[in-house]
Design an enzyme around this catalytic site. Structure first.
Site, mmCIF file in Angstrom:
data_model
loop_
_atom_site.group_PDB
_atom_site.id
_atom_site.type_symbol
_atom_site.label_atom_id
_atom_site.label_comp_id
_atom_site.label_asym_id
_atom_site.label_seq_id
_atom_site.Cartn_x
_atom_site.Cartn_y
_atom_site.Cartn_z
ATOM 1 N N ASP A 103 2.514 -5.896 32.625
ATOM 2 C CA ASP A 103 2.717 -5.630 31.208
ATOM 3 C C ASP A 103 1.870 -6.639 30.447
ATOM 4 O O ASP A 103 1.388 -7.622 31.007
ATOM 5 C CB ASP A 103 4.220 -5.734 30.868
ATOM 6 N N ALA A 129 9.407 1.091 23.802
ATOM 7 C CA ALA A 129 10.401 0.727 22.781
ATOM 8 C C ALA A 129 11.727 1.470 22.913
ATOM 9 O O ALA A 129 12.368 1.805 21.916
ATOM 10 C CB ALA A 129 9.806 0.925 21.389
ATOM 11 N N ASP A 137 0.331 -2.714 23.151
ATOM 12 C CA ASP A 137 0.922 -1.782 22.181
ATOM 13 C C ASP A 137 1.975 -2.506 21.348
ATOM 14 O O ASP A 137 2.439 -3.581 21.732
ATOM 15 C CB ASP A 137 1.563 -0.606 22.924
ATOM 16 N N CYS A 155 25.676 -1.890 51.210
ATOM 17 C CA CYS A 155 24.344 -2.474 51.361
ATOM 18 C C CYS A 155 24.479 -3.749 52.204
ATOM 19 O O CYS A 155 25.588 -4.232 52.423
ATOM 20 C CB CYS A 155 23.725 -2.754 49.993
ATOM 21 N N CYS A 173 30.547 -0.699 48.280
ATOM 22 C CA CYS A 173 29.137 -0.465 48.595
ATOM 23 C C CYS A 173 28.920 -0.979 50.006
ATOM 24 O O CYS A 173 29.657 -1.852 50.467
ATOM 25 C CB CYS A 173 28.265 -1.261 47.621
HETATM 26 N N1 GUN Z 1 8.620 -3.184 28.000
HETATM 27 C C1 GUN Z 1 9.696 -2.604 27.458
HETATM 28 N N2 GUN Z 1 9.352 -1.844 26.399
HETATM 29 C C2 GUN Z 1 8.025 -1.954 26.264
HETATM 30 C C3 GUN Z 1 7.067 -1.371 25.353
HETATM 31 O O1 GUN Z 1 7.390 -0.619 24.440
HETATM 32 N N3 GUN Z 1 5.760 -1.697 25.554
HETATM 33 C C4 GUN Z 1 5.367 -2.535 26.560
HETATM 34 N N4 GUN Z 1 4.067 -2.795 26.712
HETATM 35 N N5 GUN Z 1 6.244 -3.081 27.424
HETATM 36 C C5 GUN Z 1 7.557 -2.793 27.260
HETATM 37 ZN ZN ZN Z 2 25.929 -3.563 47.712
#
Ligand code: GUN
Ligand code: ZN
Length: 648
Positions: A88, A194, A123, A282, A280
């Site tokens: 990101d 978002a 963004d 796991c 669970c």
């Molecule tokens: N991580 C969570 N939401 C967003 C987003 O709207 N844009 C980006 N780039 N990363 C995110």
């Molecule tokens: Zn578990």
């Protein structure tokens, strides 16, 4: 680099190729901290679970020590992961802190420099419910950055793939505009952005509408990532609406707060501590008792909870994939959406968009349609049946009801004799079921409990409208009896072949055209299964035209059948038109690749039986299309038509 292998609802099992690695979608990318010291779950375990992770290029960029390693040895070395690393861009930090210290193109360049496999543009994640003006302005800025980033990538020949995030806040028209504009740029993956603030407030209804509106305008041939959705409870619905990728920081964030994820919601360790074992199996939960983990120091406790959270997250992905393969994704979605009323709210809003969703939903599925509640009444299979009912040509109609005790298919279990009268049974779920076609999926392959009166109300307007439309053709009981007696009388018994009539109607319903004309009606014969007594083959002059597939009763053409369909169905209906270049391959019976499709019937649905032709409408082959009309035109990778046979 992205192709569809299997599908259900709008969900798909896809194959995504990134830098030589094959990733099967839907899948989840665990968020890994670029600083290994801050990583809650050891990267060794993450490697066992996945071939794709996501980390943060902005934290790497703005932390001198991390940046140095990343610039020198690359991002894979830094995080200790040698498969696909997605990053990101710092947008999320931008949305949390209001400001960050990097230029939009600088962070794209940085991601390329440190050897990221898939980077993200910077963004602007506009929060929900802001003034429209702000949402518009920020979207314009995101689009500007998107264009500049794509230009930079082209100009400098960058190797990395790029995420082009969809924004637009809670304004659905802005989400559509964002998708439309971003779709024109050559991004590799389209994340929907978002939605984190919406997810945090359980505003799943808004999230569902945002996903669908984005999907309406995005290219069908690119994977969709739902940014920041890490709770397994929401995966099934998001996949059914067409999301392919998820990322989860939730597994670690929740663990830090003592929260234990399940596919049905979040539990607290505090409340689990008196159970003799976890609900669970796991590796974590089968090794430790709740009390043992509860008593550990925070670091160890967090790590074990995070590991469990990760296991259940991947477990749900596997369950979803299996549901897609079985054709039971709607059933899973309906189950999951009952885990929280706000998820149910999201499922209910999906109804508004069913006309769009139906275009992607397969025409046939391996598992039966299970009614699970009121929302099942507006499933795509039901809507499609209502649309396709108008394909049938009716002359005389008799409408009746059937006792709930009668098993489906009604035509096999009721003594309503076939004559040239169309008997339509009023059905609580499907509205009206013509007995001639009631063996088709999902009419016979459906399990429905006794409905409440209010549920039965749902289809009444549909039935009323049908009666209004066909009022001149509907018989009352006396006239109906007259026809039946007439039909049964010795003198007329041989006039109509009820089996031929049934085949005629089934083909009308399956293809929308009259394939068996009056001449053929007299000539076709059928062969039944010796064990079940059901129709297996449709024959003409000793040759098989169609076989009837046992699990859904669809008519599957032979070469003779395909030739007949080709003659009777006008171009371009039920056609997939391929480039001259692959004409010979098709004639040899090889699969048709999406890349070579030049035109098609835009109304095609996935898994329909289609004719493969060249641009002069010469029949080359016939088979099953894996894609719908829109996808056939947009996909450039993978198989489009699974060819049954080529025609020389
Ligand atoms: N991580 C969570 N939401 C967003 C987003 O709207 N844009 C980006 N780039 N990363 C995110
Ligand atoms: Zn578990």
């Amino acid at each position: 680099m992205f192709e569809i292998k299997d599908r259900d609802a709008m969900g798909r099992i896809g194959k995504l190729k990134i830098n030589g690695h094959k990733i099967e979608t839907p899948t989840i990318m665990p968020v890994v901290h670029p600083n290994p010291k801050k990583q809650v779950v050891p990267i060794e375990l993450i490697k066992k679970l996945t071939d794709i992770i996501i980390t943060n290029s902005y934290i790497t960029y703005s932390t001198p020590k991390l940046r140095e390693i990343a610039e020198e040895k690359g991002i894979h070395e830094l995080v200790g992961f040698d498969k696909v690393v997605v990053t990101d861009s710092g947008s999320f930090q931008l949305s949390v802190y209001g400001d960050i210290d990097v230029e939009p193109l600088e962070i794209v360049e940085f991601q390329e420099k440190i050897g990221v496999d898939v980077g993200t543009i910077l963004d602007i994640p506009t929060p929900p419910d802001v003034e429209r003006e702000r949402a518009e302005k920020e979207l314009e800025e995101t689009l500007r950055r998107a264009k500049a980033s794509i230009e930079l990538k082209k100009e400098k020949n960058f190797k990395l793939l790029l995420n082009g995030t969809i924004q637009g806040s809670t304004y659905l028209d802005l989400r559509r505009k964002s998708a439309e504009e971003m779709g024109k740029l050559d991004f590799d993956i389209y994340p929907i952005g978002a939605v984190v603030p919406l997810m945090e407030e359980y505003r799943y209804r808004d999230v569902a509408e945002i996903i669908i509106n984005a999907k309406m305008c995005l290219p069908t041939n690119k994977p969709i990532h739902l940014f920041g959705c890490g709770h397994p409870m929401a995966f099934a619905l998001a996949v059914a609406l067409g999301c392919d990728l998820f990322d989860s920081a939730a597994y670690a964030l929740y663990a830090k707060e003592g929260r234990y994820l399940t596919e049905r919601g979040t539990l607290h360790l505090e409340n689990l501590k008196d159970l003799d074992r976890f609900p669970c199996s796991c590796p974590v939960c089968s090794t430790y008792k709740p009390k043992e983990i509860y008593r550990m120091d925070k670091k160890q406790r967090t790590r074990l909870l995070a590991e469990h959270n990760l296991y259940v997250t991947f477990e749900e992905i596997s369950r979803i994939k299996n549901a897609i393969k079985e054709g039971s994704l709607w059933e899973l979605v309906e189950e999951r959406c009952r885990c929280h009323p706000k998820l149910l709210d999201a499922l209910r809003v999906v109804r508004k968009y069913m006309d769009f969703i139906e275009r992607f939903d397969p025409v046939t599925k391996k598992s039966a349609f299970f009614y699970s509640g009121y929302e099942s009444l507006f499933r795509p299979e039901v809507l499609r049946h209502k649309k396709r009912l108008s394909r049938l040509k009716f002359d005389k109609i008799y409408i009746t009801t059937v006792s709930k005790r009668v098993e489906k298919p009604y035509s096999e279990n009721l003594n309503l004799i076939h004559s040239d009268v169309d008997v339509l049974v009023i059905d609580d779920v499907f509205g009206l079921v013509p007995l001639y076609i009631d063996t088709f999926y999902p009419l016979a392959q459906s399990e429905v409990p006794d409905l409440f009166e209010f549920e039965k109300e749902y289809n009444k307007p549909f039935v009323k409208e049908f009666i209004e439309k066909y009022k001149d053709k509907i018989l009352d009981i006396t006239t109906y009896n007259y026809y039946i007696n007439y039909y049964n009388s010795e003198a007329n018994k041989n006039k109509i072949n009820p089996d031929a009539l049934r085949i005629k109607k089934m083909l009308q319903y399956q293809y929308g055209y009259d394939i068996i004309d009056d001449g053929l009606m007299k000539k076709i014969t059928i062969k039944r299964s010796k064990t079940t007594g059901r129709i297996r083959y449709v024959m003409l002059d000793g040759k098989t035209l169609f076989s009837i597939r046992s699990y859904d009763n669809l008519l599957i053409p032979t070469e003779e059948g395909a030739r007949l369909l080709h003659k009777k169905i006008p171009y371009p209906k039920y056609r997939v038109v391929v480039d001259r270049e692959v004409e010979e391959f098709a004639r040899e019976g090889k699969s048709v690749y999406a890349k070579f499709v030049v035109d098609c019937d835009e109304e095609l649905r996935p898994y329909e039986e289609v004719l493969v032709v060249n641009e002069d409408d010469e029949l080359l082959a016939f088979g099953t299309t894996l894609l719908n009309g829109k996808e056939l035109m947009e996909f450039n990778y993978g198989i489009a038509v699974d060819v049954r046979k080529g025609i020389k």
